[in-house]
Write an enzyme that holds these catalytic residues in place. Structure first.
Site, PDB file in Angstrom:
ATOM      1  N   GLU A 226      27.652  40.483  45.579  1.00 41.66           N
ATOM      2  CA  GLU A 226      27.420  40.328  44.143  1.00 41.66           C
ATOM      3  C   GLU A 226      28.601  39.618  43.498  1.00 41.66           C
ATOM      4  O   GLU A 226      28.449  38.771  42.624  1.00 41.66           O
ATOM      5  CB  GLU A 226      27.208  41.699  43.487  1.00 41.66           C
ATOM      6  CG  GLU A 226      26.688  41.634  42.057  1.00 41.66           C
ATOM      7  CD  GLU A 226      27.769  41.560  40.990  1.00 41.66           C
ATOM      8  OE1 GLU A 226      27.421  41.342  39.822  1.00 41.66           O
ATOM      9  OE2 GLU A 226      28.978  41.679  41.306  1.00 41.66           O
TER      10      GLU A 226
ATOM     11  N   ASP B 275      29.736  45.457  47.465  1.00 42.76           N
ATOM     12  CA  ASP B 275      30.996  44.731  47.677  1.00 42.76           C
ATOM     13  C   ASP B 275      31.954  44.943  46.510  1.00 42.76           C
ATOM     14  O   ASP B 275      31.545  45.311  45.402  1.00 42.76           O
ATOM     15  CB  ASP B 275      30.740  43.229  47.909  1.00 42.76           C
ATOM     16  CG  ASP B 275      30.017  42.541  46.762  1.00 42.76           C
ATOM     17  OD1 ASP B 275      29.063  43.136  46.207  1.00 42.76           O
ATOM     18  OD2 ASP B 275      30.402  41.420  46.403  1.00 42.76           O
TER      19      ASP B 275
HETATM   20 ZN   LIG Z   1      30.098  44.796  39.501  1.00 39.02          ZN
END
Ligand SMILES: [Zn+2]
Length: 399
Positions: free
Chosen positions: A150, A88
């Site tokens: 993340e 992401d």
């Molecule tokens: Zn990163």
């Protein structure tokens, strides 16, 4: 949580070879902003690996709109190295980009695009080397671990890591390829985020004796968090590897109440703390919970029995605890020639790997200074150094 295995072809596969830069262009073209699905990218990677005879293991989120991908090359069994990265990227909205963030663009020795340094560059390098890794006759496994969400607080990786722990032979080492300019990041703070939901009793603001103000009691909880913050700031423990060198607290959001003349029944507070590795996060969490259950809530219930404060976990990123001389650090030193280690100002999934007994280090090409910025870029020189780093890893795994 749900699992799925792609059916990889078992015969000697002749999949496509995709040069690092082309691979990066393809990964950048998937808009994997954290709020969106990453499945198109995951499908692309799974198909590519499958064409090279490698099976992917997917671990989905609750809505099956996002997935982690885990794939192993080389001999089966325990040991070897996990190359870990997140798929992401952070949003581009509101940022002044000079060109389309999802089309790779070269200018002045830099490759621009959302995710170039954070951290599709590292992933692109690892993936483009797959055919060579397959041909190299690896004696130690190399695993590729791609996670989602993340940027929202390492939310995806824990599911994949739990799956590895429960079902697969454990790798020895994890290299998290966040951009460190290939310096050895061997420690970072943790980040633990929570929501507090304070429930009082509403009523007319003129009759405060019949109600219980949730905002006022949320303020008391915030005051307690502030007193903890102040204690850590004054008394430590301290770790000079970080700026600031102590555990911090932040109340980031508050909402509550309906009108000035109504006693507030609800108040929500989002807060986090970021412990240095020497501080046990469970002790901090227990301290806050004890304050709530033994002091604040009983005081509220003396006045109205339905009063409550619920504390729920929003994200958990354990600290990366430095382990000088550990296998991960030794390998990263060998691969980079670097002697010094650095502390990182950002959290990663490295501490989550460490928590299940996989030695972890953060080391990847590009600079965190360009992460999350408009016109994000990775220098061509860093991209090339990242490739050389992974080629040395491949040689090590084949030796
Ligand atoms: Zn990163």
């Amino acid at each position: 949580m749900s699992l799925a295995n792609a059916t990889g072809k078992t015969a000697v596969a002749k999949g496509p070879r995709i040069a690092p830069r082309e691979m990066l262009a393809r990964l950048i073209a998937f808009d994997t902003t954290s709020a969106k699905s990453n499945l198109a990218l995951i499908d692309f990677v799974r198909d590519y690996l499958s064409a090279h005879g490698i099976e992917s293991r997917l671990v989905f989120d609750d809505h099956r709109s996002k997935a982690n991908l885990y794939a192993s090359l080389g001999p089966g069994g325990a040991g070897g190295v996990v190359l870990s990265g997140h798929t992401d990227v952070v949003p581009v909205a509101g940022q002044p980009w000079s060109s389309d963030p999802f089309i790779l663009r070269e200018a002045n020795g830099r490759l621009h695009g959302r995710g170039t340094c954070d951290m599709k560059g590292f992933i692109a390098l690892a993936l483009s080397l797959v055919p060579e890794m397959q041909a190299a006759g690896l004696k130690r496994p190399i695993h590729i671990a791609l996670s989602y969400d993340e940027e929202l607080g390492c939310l995806g990786a824990p599911r994949m890591i739990a799956d590895i722990k429960a079902n697969l032979p454990l790798p020895e080492i994890a290299i998290v390829g966040e951009p460190t300019r290939l310096k050895l990041g061997n420690r970072h703070k943790g980040c633990y985020g929570f929501d507090l939901e304070v429930t009082g009793r509403d009523g007319h603001s003129s009759a405060t004796h019949r109600g219980l103000n949730a905002i006022a009691h949320a303020a008391q909880a915030i005051g307690f968090l502030d007193s903890l913050a102040e204690r850590f700031r004054r008394e430590g423990p301290f770790d000079p590897g970080f700026d600031p060198p102590y555990t911090t607290f932040n109340v980031g959001e508050i909402s509550g109440g309906t009108a000035g003349n109504i006693i507030a029944r609800q108040c929500k507070v989002a807060w986090e703390f970021r412990p240095i590795p020497a501080v046990d996060p469970e002790t901090v969490i227990a301290t806050v919970k004890r304050y709530l259950s033994e002091e604040l809530v009983p005081r509220m219930r003396e006045r109205v029995p339905e009063a409550d404060v619920a504390m729920t976990e929003a994200c958990v990123v354990p600290p990366l605890v430095p382990r000088p001389g550990s296998p991960a650090e030794a390998l990263a030193r060998h691969l980079t020639g670097a002697n010094d280690t650095i502390g990182l100002a950002f959290g990663t999934e490295a501490g989550q790997f460490q928590d299940i007994g996989i030695d972890a280090i953060v080391c990847g090409p590009g600079s965190i200074e360009q992460a999350h910025q408009p016109d994000e870029f990775i220098e061509l020189s860093q991209f090339a150094e990242g490739e050389a780093f992974l080629r040395r890893l491949m040689a090590w795994a084949a030796s």
